[in-house]
Design a protein around this motif. Structure first.
Motif, PDB file in Angstrom:
ATOM      1  N   ASP A   9       0.870  -1.188   0.000  1.00 22.55           N
ATOM      2  CA  ASP A   9       0.000   0.000   0.000  1.00 22.55           C
ATOM      3  C   ASP A   9       0.896   1.224   0.000  1.00 22.55           C
ATOM      4  O   ASP A   9       1.884   1.266   0.736  1.00 22.55           O
ATOM      5  CB  ASP A   9      -0.917   0.006   1.220  1.00 22.55           C
ATOM      6  CG  ASP A   9      -2.124   0.937   1.049  1.00 22.55           C
ATOM      7  OD1 ASP A   9      -1.905   2.128   0.773  1.00 22.55           O
ATOM      8  OD2 ASP A   9      -3.252   0.451   1.189  1.00 22.55           O
ATOM      9  N   ALA A  14      -2.453   3.421   6.056  1.00 24.10           N
ATOM     10  CA  ALA A  14      -3.233   2.256   5.642  1.00 24.10           C
ATOM     11  C   ALA A  14      -2.498   0.969   6.012  1.00 24.10           C
ATOM     12  O   ALA A  14      -3.122  -0.017   6.437  1.00 24.10           O
ATOM     13  CB  ALA A  14      -3.493   2.305   4.143  1.00 24.10           C
ATOM     14  N   ARG A  15      -1.172   0.968   5.861  1.00 24.66           N
ATOM     15  CA  ARG A  15      -0.395  -0.213   6.235  1.00 24.66           C
ATOM     16  C   ARG A  15      -0.456  -0.441   7.749  1.00 24.66           C
ATOM     17  O   ARG A  15      -0.603  -1.574   8.220  1.00 24.66           O
ATOM     18  CB  ARG A  15       1.054  -0.071   5.770  1.00 24.66           C
ATOM     19  CG  ARG A  15       1.204   0.041   4.257  1.00 24.66           C
ATOM     20  CD  ARG A  15       2.644  -0.178   3.820  1.00 24.66           C
ATOM     21  NE  ARG A  15       3.578   0.768   4.421  1.00 24.66           N
ATOM     22  CZ  ARG A  15       3.883   1.964   3.908  1.00 24.66           C
ATOM     23  NH1 ARG A  15       3.283   2.374   2.793  1.00 24.66           N
ATOM     24  NH2 ARG A  15       4.762   2.752   4.505  1.00 24.66           N
ATOM     25  N   ASP A  62      -3.100  -3.303  -2.310  1.00 28.10           N
ATOM     26  CA  ASP A  62      -3.884  -2.131  -2.712  1.00 28.10           C
ATOM     27  C   ASP A  62      -3.964  -2.110  -4.234  1.00 28.10           C
ATOM     28  O   ASP A  62      -3.166  -2.745  -4.928  1.00 28.10           O
ATOM     29  CB  ASP A  62      -3.201  -0.862  -2.183  1.00 28.10           C
ATOM     30  CG  ASP A  62      -4.081   0.371  -2.340  1.00 28.10           C
ATOM     31  OD1 ASP A  62      -5.294   0.222  -2.541  1.00 28.10           O
ATOM     32  OD2 ASP A  62      -3.540   1.479  -2.252  1.00 28.10           O
ATOM     33  N   THR A  89      -7.093  -4.966  -0.868  1.00 27.81           N
ATOM     34  CA  THR A  89      -7.589  -4.028   0.146  1.00 27.81           C
ATOM     35  C   THR A  89      -7.571  -2.639  -0.482  1.00 27.81           C
ATOM     36  O   THR A  89      -6.511  -2.078  -0.708  1.00 27.81           O
ATOM     37  CB  THR A  89      -6.706  -4.057   1.408  1.00 27.81           C
ATOM     38  OG1 THR A  89      -5.354  -3.741   1.070  1.00 27.81           O
ATOM     39  CG2 THR A  89      -6.739  -5.436   2.049  1.00 27.81           C
ATOM     40  N   THR A  90      -8.736  -2.094  -0.757  1.00 24.35           N
ATOM     41  CA  THR A  90      -8.807  -0.871  -1.548  1.00 24.35           C
ATOM     42  C   THR A  90      -9.990  -0.005  -1.129  1.00 24.35           C
ATOM     43  O   THR A  90     -10.944  -0.495  -0.530  1.00 24.35           O
ATOM     44  CB  THR A  90      -8.928  -1.219  -3.050  1.00 24.35           C
ATOM     45  OG1 THR A  90      -9.094  -0.024  -3.825  1.00 24.35           O
ATOM     46  CG2 THR A  90     -10.118  -2.135  -3.298  1.00 24.35           C
ATOM     47  N   LYS A 110     -12.279  -0.625   1.809  1.00 25.94           N
ATOM     48  CA  LYS A 110     -12.094   0.159   3.035  1.00 25.94           C
ATOM     49  C   LYS A 110     -13.294   1.075   3.255  1.00 25.94           C
ATOM     50  O   LYS A 110     -13.815   1.634   2.294  1.00 25.94           O
ATOM     51  CB  LYS A 110     -10.808   1.000   2.922  1.00 25.94           C
ATOM     52  CG  LYS A 110      -9.551   0.188   2.630  1.00 25.94           C
ATOM     53  CD  LYS A 110      -8.385   1.114   2.312  1.00 25.94           C
ATOM     54  CE  LYS A 110      -7.149   0.333   1.891  1.00 25.94           C
ATOM     55  NZ  LYS A 110      -6.036   1.230   1.482  1.00 25.94           N
TER      56      LYS A 110
END
Length: 264
Positions: A9, A14-15, A62, A89-90, A110
Motif C-alpha cells: 500500500d 493504511a499499512r 492495494d 484491500t482498496t 475500506k
C-alpha cells in the motif's frame, strides 16, 4: 513455519491500520494468529522485488498506487510457479470483477473491520475464492431474517458506502433492495446503485424487520414493493417503487412466505 504475509500500500497509515486489524483479527482465532507480516511495500515495483526474494503465502494488495497498479502486480504473480494468495484491500469497489478474474481470494473495500478481515484470511489460507454470489459460504434459498437462533434482532444500522474518497452512511430505509455480486454486493437506492464490500449474508444480518430474502441473490425492502407479477415460468417477479421500476426475481421457495408477509 507460520504463513508469511506482505502488505502492499502506498499510504503508511493504511499499512499501519491493516497491521492493527490483523492483530485484532488474530485474537481467539488460530488461522489469523498464524499469519506473520514479514514485509511491506509502498508500490508495485517494490512489491515484485520482495516477492522475488522471498516466498510469501499471502499478499494484501492495494489497487491504485503510483507506477504498477495492484491489478498489474496480481497479473504478474499468476506467472509464478506457486503464487501467493491475494487479498485486495482498496477504497475503490469498481475493480472487483477484474480482481476476481485474477483469482483473488477476497476483495475488501475500506473501511472494513477485523471480523471481515479474519474471514478473508481464513479463506485465503484455505485456498478458497469468494463465491460468485458474494456470500461467505454456499447457501440455499432459506431465509435468514437478520437474527441468530435464540437471539434478539440487532438494531438497524447504517451501511457505509465509499463515494469519491468519502464514506457515506446510507440509512436502511433508503435501500430498495440489495443484490449479490461477485465478491461484493450492490445496493439499489431510489435514484442510484452503489457497491459495498458486505456480502448479502452480512447485509441480511444488519438489515432486518421489513427486509426479506426473496432469492439467494436478492434482499428486498418490502416497503418498496409496488407490484407482484407472475412470469412465464410460474414464479413471481417484484416491481419495485424506485425511479427505474426495478424488477426482482422471487424464488419458488420464498413466494408463499412473501405473500404472507405482504398480507396477500
Amino acid at each position: 513455519m507460520p504463513p508469511r504475509a506482505l502488505i502492499v500500500d502506498d499510504e503508511a497509515p493504511a499499512r499501519e491500520e491493516l497491521r492493527f486489524l490483523l492483530e485484532e483479527a488474530s485474537r481467539g482465532d488460530e488461522a489469523a494468529d498464524s499469519v506473520q507480516v514479514v514485509g511491506e511495500a509502498t508500490n508495485g515495483e517494490e512489491a515484485l522485488l520482495l516477492l522475488d526474494s522471498l516466498d510469501y503465502d499471502l499478499v494484501f494488495l492495494d489497487i491504485r498506487m503510483p507506477g504498477l497498479s495492484g491489478l498489474q502486480v496480481a497479473q504478474r504473480l499468476r506467472d509464478k510457479q506457486n503464487p501467493p494468495s491475494i487479498i485486495f484491500t482498496t477504497a475503490y469497489p469498481d475493480h472487483a470483477v477484474e480482481a476476481f478474474d485474477l483469482a483473488a481470494s477476497d476483495y475488501l473495500v475500506k473501511p472494513f473491520d477485523a471480523d471481515r478481515l479474519r474471514r478473508a484470511v481464513e479463506r485465503a489460507l484455505a485456498g478458497g475464492q469468494v463465491k460468485d454470489d458474494g456470500d461467505d459460504a454456499a447457501e440455499d434459498d432459506s431465509p435468514h431474517q437478520g437474527t441468530e437462533s435464540g437471539s434478539i434482532p440487532r438494531p438497524l444500522v447504517r451501511i457505509p458506502v465509499q463515494k469519491d474518497g468519502r464514506t457515506v452512511l446510507v440509512e436502511g430505509d433508503a435501500i430498495v433492495y440489495a443484490a449479490a455480486a461477485r465478491g461484493y454486493s450492490s445496493l439499489k437506492l431510489v435514484e442510484e446503485k452503489v457497491l459495498v464490500s458486505f456480502s448479502l449474508n452480512e447485509l441480511e444480518r444488519r438489515l432486518h424487520g421489513h427486509f426479506y430474502r426473496v432469492h439467494r441473490s436478492y434482499l428486498v425492502n418490502l416497503r418498496y414493493v409496488r407490484e407482484l407479477v407472475p412470469d412465464f415460468r410460474g414464479t413471481l417477479v417484484l416491481v419495485m417503487n424506485d425511479r427505474q421500476r426495478s424488477r426482482v426475481e422471487v424464488s419458488r421457495r420464498q413466494a408463499r412466505e412473501l405473500r404472507k408477509r405482504l398480507g396477500i
